[in-house]
Scaffold this active site. Sequence first.
Site, PDB file in Angstrom:
ATOM      1  N   ARG A  52       0.830  -1.216   0.000  1.00  0.00           N
ATOM      2  CA  ARG A  52       0.000   0.000   0.000  1.00  0.00           C
ATOM      3  C   ARG A  52       0.856   1.253   0.000  1.00  0.00           C
ATOM      4  NH1 ARG A  52      -2.512   0.294   6.048  1.00  0.00           N
ATOM      5  NH2 ARG A  52      -0.864  -0.826   7.134  1.00  0.00           N
TER       6      ARG A  52
ATOM      7  N   ASP B 150      10.537  -7.957   7.703  1.00  0.00           N
ATOM      8  CA  ASP B 150      10.211  -6.947   6.679  1.00  0.00           C
ATOM      9  C   ASP B 150       9.997  -5.572   7.294  1.00  0.00           C
ATOM     10  OD1 ASP B 150       7.921  -8.684   7.559  1.00  0.00           O
ATOM     11  OD2 ASP B 150       6.767  -7.034   6.732  1.00  0.00           O
TER      12      ASP B 150
HETATM   13  P1  AMP Z   1       3.091  -4.328   8.164  1.00  0.00           P
HETATM   14  O1  AMP Z   1       3.571  -5.455   9.021  1.00  0.00           O
HETATM   15  O2  AMP Z   1       1.866  -3.620   8.678  1.00  0.00           O
HETATM   16  O3  AMP Z   1       4.183  -3.335   7.897  1.00  0.00           O
HETATM   17  O4  AMP Z   1       2.602  -4.919   6.752  1.00  0.00           O
HETATM   18  C1  AMP Z   1       2.823  -6.242   6.318  1.00  0.00           C
HETATM   19  C2  AMP Z   1       2.597  -6.384   4.846  1.00  0.00           C
HETATM   20  O5  AMP Z   1       1.220  -6.236   4.526  1.00  0.00           O
HETATM   21  C3  AMP Z   1       3.333  -5.390   3.966  1.00  0.00           C
HETATM   22  O6  AMP Z   1       3.730  -6.056   2.803  1.00  0.00           O
HETATM   23  C4  AMP Z   1       2.279  -4.359   3.680  1.00  0.00           C
HETATM   24  O7  AMP Z   1       2.514  -3.629   2.501  1.00  0.00           O
HETATM   25  C5  AMP Z   1       1.036  -5.219   3.552  1.00  0.00           C
HETATM   26  N1  AMP Z   1      -0.211  -4.507   3.844  1.00  0.00           N
HETATM   27  C6  AMP Z   1      -0.653  -4.099   5.057  1.00  0.00           C
HETATM   28  N2  AMP Z   1      -1.859  -3.490   4.934  1.00  0.00           N
HETATM   29  C7  AMP Z   1      -2.179  -3.502   3.625  1.00  0.00           C
HETATM   30  C8  AMP Z   1      -3.282  -3.022   2.855  1.00  0.00           C
HETATM   31  N3  AMP Z   1      -4.320  -2.421   3.424  1.00  0.00           N
HETATM   32  N4  AMP Z   1      -3.241  -3.204   1.515  1.00  0.00           N
HETATM   33  C9  AMP Z   1      -2.205  -3.831   0.925  1.00  0.00           C
HETATM   34  N5  AMP Z   1      -1.150  -4.302   1.587  1.00  0.00           N
HETATM   35  C10 AMP Z   1      -1.117  -4.142   2.920  1.00  0.00           C
HETATM   36 MG    MG Z   2       5.726  -3.399   7.007  1.00  0.00          MG
END
Ligand code: AMP
Ligand code: MG
Length: 484
Positions: free
Chosen positions: A97, A251
């Site tokens: 996103r 990540d």
């Molecule tokens: P995070 O641990 O929140 O940093 O995100 C984990 C993964 O999920 C990353 O690859 C983000 O880009 C993806 N992600 C989280 N929320 C969304 C969303 N609403 N739409 C698309 N990808 C998302």
């Molecule tokens: Mg992330």
Amino acid sequence: MYNALMNIENMTLKTPYLSLDNEFYDLRNPEPLDEPYLISFNPEAAKLIDLDSESYNDPLLIALLNGAFSPKGSRFFAMCYAGHQFGNYNPWLGDGRAMNLGSTLGWNLQLKGSGETLYSRTADGRAAMRSSIREYLMSEAMHHLGIPTTRALGIIGSKTKIIRNQMENAAIVMRMSTSWIRFGSFEYFYYNREYAKLEALAEYVITESFPHLQKDEDRFYKMFCEVLERTASLIAKWQGIGFNHGVMNTDNMSIEGLTIDYGPYAMLDDFNYNYICNHTDKIGRYSYGEQPNISYWNLTKLSEALSPIVSKEKMQKKLDEYGAFIYPNAYIDVVRKKLGLSVKNTNDAQLVEELVVTLHEAYVDHTLFFRTLSRYDGDRAPLYDIAMEPVVVDNWLKLYDKRLLDETSTQAERQERMLQTNPKYILKNYMIQDAIEKAECDDYSMVETLLYIASHPYDELPEFENFAGDTPEEYKNIGLSCSS
Ligand code: AMP
Ligand code: MG
């Protein structure tokens, strides 16, 4: 001297990341939000990219933050990465996103919440306003607390609806970072056995983040050492300030040792070593007290990913040192500073260890404890007053009193140092929650207030005294959901 500041129209970006193979990214245009409006603009971040701090008046600002205006030289792209999430490898993550625009003056600009990318999987590419406000405010607060972090230029709200636990409005934050490369960026190419690309990524990271290593024959190993040392310093600072990140997946680990991807984070209220801010983390893998161990685990995953291009033995030796003294020393240095100690003493490790146990047992607000200790002059009453278990505090103060005898600076000097180290103001979740609830009723004033407080953590701000106290009982150490 006249200093030509950029405005948005003549802002010019470069996209060196796009010189990497096209597997590294997805070129994709943003999907702008409906009826966007400015929630907040951060002139301090604008300064970093030489952007006129009056840009909040610029009609192009909202278009820039909405992905509807593309600065000169910029191209929109999402970055590819993988990562270990809660201990399990996920081969396909990436900016689901977020979209990058390019960089200027060492800052890579990125929109978070600007729509779907190749890496969105089943999600919508959007970010809720509440989580965007949280990221916007906390990244600024961390910076002013001296903790390496990404920054944020501004935030817009909109009428675009998204579904989370309920229908919510979507927002976009423009984030800025000196690097967006994650441990998981390396893992992606390692697990796909694409070692030439792994090496190309290492060269990219060295050019972007560690240019002093460029000509070094052993530069990949030294890059690993730098990442490891920066990680030690970052995590020691998190522990020192009482920051619980909540989602320390590989990540979300920055190759530059920055705090990135603010999710269900929290600052400690009452010190609780086992506190878990992320309430989907049932076993506390990412609890406050586990963060140092997890940083080690994450570094071992990075070392595995680098193993095709760096000697495993050398990295393992460095990892052993991380656990044995690099991290512990970084942490003791942080706490020594918080205690106002200017000389090193071989028994400091023990003093620090006892302090952690004391804080855990005393039921005392972490921030308030250190701020009150910053004025300590032998009178223990102010510290007793803030702890539920004053006897525990009393026992530790005996050790501290003894330790202070080894110091060469005066009490006034120590207090002065401590008042510049131990903040009066931090952003606790209940404060941010209040700003979010007001924002949901179209009142963004509290976002501005918190941005101001966040940028003056060590000052005495009489008009904001109500933000410096103990957390109201009903809001203490609550957990947050990952859904954002
Ligand atoms: P995070 O641990 O929140 O940093 O995100 C984990 C993964 O999920 C990353 O690859 C983000 O880009 C993806 N992600 C989280 N929320 C969304 C969303 N609403 N739409 C698309 N990808 C998302
Ligand atoms: Mg992330």
